[in-house]
Design an enzyme around this catalytic site. Sequence first.
Site, PDB file in Angstrom:
ATOM      1  N   GLY A  81       0.836  -1.201   0.000  1.00  0.00           N
ATOM      2  CA  GLY A  81       0.000   0.000   0.000  1.00  0.00           C
ATOM      3  C   GLY A  81       0.870   1.250   0.000  1.00  0.00           C
ATOM      4  N   GLY A 161      -6.847  -6.955  -7.659  1.00  0.00           N
ATOM      5  CA  GLY A 161      -5.416  -7.002  -7.973  1.00  0.00           C
ATOM      6  C   GLY A 161      -4.834  -8.351  -7.581  1.00  0.00           C
ATOM      7  N   ASP A 280      -8.743  -7.612   9.063  1.00  0.00           N
ATOM      8  CA  ASP A 280      -7.315  -7.512   9.383  1.00  0.00           C
ATOM      9  C   ASP A 280      -6.962  -6.057   9.642  1.00  0.00           C
ATOM     10  OD1 ASP A 280      -4.644  -8.412   9.695  1.00  0.00           O
ATOM     11  OD2 ASP A 280      -4.162  -7.877   7.625  1.00  0.00           O
ATOM     12  N   HIS A 305      -3.770  -6.428  11.900  1.00  0.00           N
ATOM     13  CA  HIS A 305      -3.047  -6.167  10.655  1.00  0.00           C
ATOM     14  C   HIS A 305      -1.835  -7.106  10.509  1.00  0.00           C
ATOM     15  CE1 HIS A 305      -2.332  -2.817   7.489  1.00  0.00           C
ATOM     16  NE2 HIS A 305      -1.979  -4.004   7.021  1.00  0.00           N
ATOM     17  N   ILE A 306      -2.149  -8.395  10.425  1.00  0.00           N
ATOM     18  CA  ILE A 306      -1.066  -9.393  10.331  1.00  0.00           C
ATOM     19  C   ILE A 306      -1.010 -10.037   8.943  1.00  0.00           C
ATOM     20  CG2 ILE A 306      -0.990  -9.943  12.802  1.00  0.00           C
ATOM     21  CD1 ILE A 306      -2.756 -12.442  12.125  1.00  0.00           C
ATOM     22  N   SER A 308       0.642  -9.718   6.228  1.00  0.00           N
ATOM     23  CA  SER A 308       1.926 -10.117   5.636  1.00  0.00           C
ATOM     24  C   SER A 308       2.823 -10.849   6.625  1.00  0.00           C
ATOM     25  CB  SER A 308       2.648  -8.878   5.099  1.00  0.00           C
ATOM     26  OG  SER A 308       3.007  -8.028   6.170  1.00  0.00           O
TER      27      SER A 308
HETATM   28  C1  8YV Z   1       2.193  -4.402   5.636  1.00  0.00           C
HETATM   29  C2  8YV Z   1       0.192  -3.761   4.338  1.00  0.00           C
HETATM   30  O1  8YV Z   1       2.889  -5.320   4.943  1.00  0.00           O
HETATM   31  O2  8YV Z   1       1.974  -3.804   2.800  1.00  0.00           O
HETATM   32  C3  8YV Z   1       0.917  -3.295   3.137  1.00  0.00           C
HETATM   33  O3  8YV Z   1       0.409  -2.362   2.468  1.00  0.00           O
HETATM   34  O4  8YV Z   1      -0.898  -3.402   4.538  1.00  0.00           O
HETATM   35  C4  8YV Z   1       0.759  -4.637   5.386  1.00  0.00           C
HETATM   36  O5  8YV Z   1       0.393  -5.956   5.238  1.00  0.00           O
HETATM   37  C5  8YV Z   1       2.616  -4.381   7.052  1.00  0.00           C
HETATM   38  O6  8YV Z   1       1.854  -3.478   7.758  1.00  0.00           O
HETATM   39  C6  8YV Z   1       4.084  -4.021   7.171  1.00  0.00           C
HETATM   40  O7  8YV Z   1       4.315  -2.699   6.732  1.00  0.00           O
END
Ligand code: 8YV
Length: 340
Positions: A81, A161, A280, A305-306, A308
């Site tokens: 993001g 996406g 999440d 927010h897990i 990744s």
């Molecule tokens: C992040 C996320 O990876 O990458 C993104 O945009 O939303 C997350 O899964 C995580 O917060 C590490 O920055």
Amino acid sequence: MSKPKVVVTRKLIDHAQALLDSNKDLEIVQWDSEKPAPREWLLQNAQNASGILVMLTDKIDTELVSTAGSTLKTISSFSVGTDHVDTALLKSHNIRLGYTPTALTDAVADLTVMLTLMAQRRGGEAMAKVLDGEWPQMPWHPLLMTGPQLGGSTVGFLGFGRIAQATVKRLLGFGVKKVVYLTSRPGEGAREDHYGLLGGGKSEVPIQPAKSWEEVASESDVVIVGCALTPSTKHLVGKEFLAKMKKTAVLVNIARGGVVDTDALVEALDQDRIFGAGLDVIEGEPNVPKDHPILKQKRCVLVPHIGSATVPTREQMAEESVKNLLAGLRGEEMVNEVKL
Ligand code: 8YV
């Protein structure tokens, strides 16, 4: 001559850290704690920086860019993001932006399936019953703890996406009946066919673009939010959207909290207007106090927010972020660069 300065707002994982540290020609200023670097720390250290490696929680705005000054060449974000970055500002200053859009696809798609199943099968509520010692008092009957089933469901996506398409790949194994999706270019199909799922006839399950958000809301048994947060997607899932959803449907958000109006979601769950939710992300995260009304919703599973958070994914994200940072400083090709 002084060395170019890079500022890194987090600790990195071993391999990526070693890769960064091996650049003896750089002055590396790095936040050295598990906690996120405070904004003041970033501002204090950004002056004369050539590159900055950031996380989602670090805002890249006029204040930061003007503090860094004319030396700033590159921002590298440890994320897919980029809603924390003022991209127009970077473009106007000729500053390159690296990101990690491919590294986390599988991990987030896995979590999307997990949240879908937890919302449908009442995972949070069921676990809470065991933890509260209620199990011995739960007399078995055929409808005890029942919920909808993924097999036979229509799944609707807001945004289509990489992560959404990787999720579809997984959901096909669960026997979903149909997939509908809305992209930022409605009616024209998804931008890229990442897994050969689109284009008609390639899958036995119909995977079709929706004409409107109304169609996604009303047709789907599972609505998955996978779009970027932009002014046009902010609160896309609000009162009206939720009112159009089936009573048996679940909402899953793995994108950004701001796409869903939390108050409207709480109300819909409160009034049993949808079956459940798996989140999440949530507006205002990570500030979700214990008395937040969403936490009173038994049918809402919320994780911090897990998406990744698997070891291989985080290792790859860290490595790519460092490579993007270095490539930006040296005028080389990045692993992944945002076209500004
Ligand atoms: C992040 C996320 O990876 O990458 C993104 O945009 O939303 C997350 O899964 C995580 O917060 C590490 O920055």
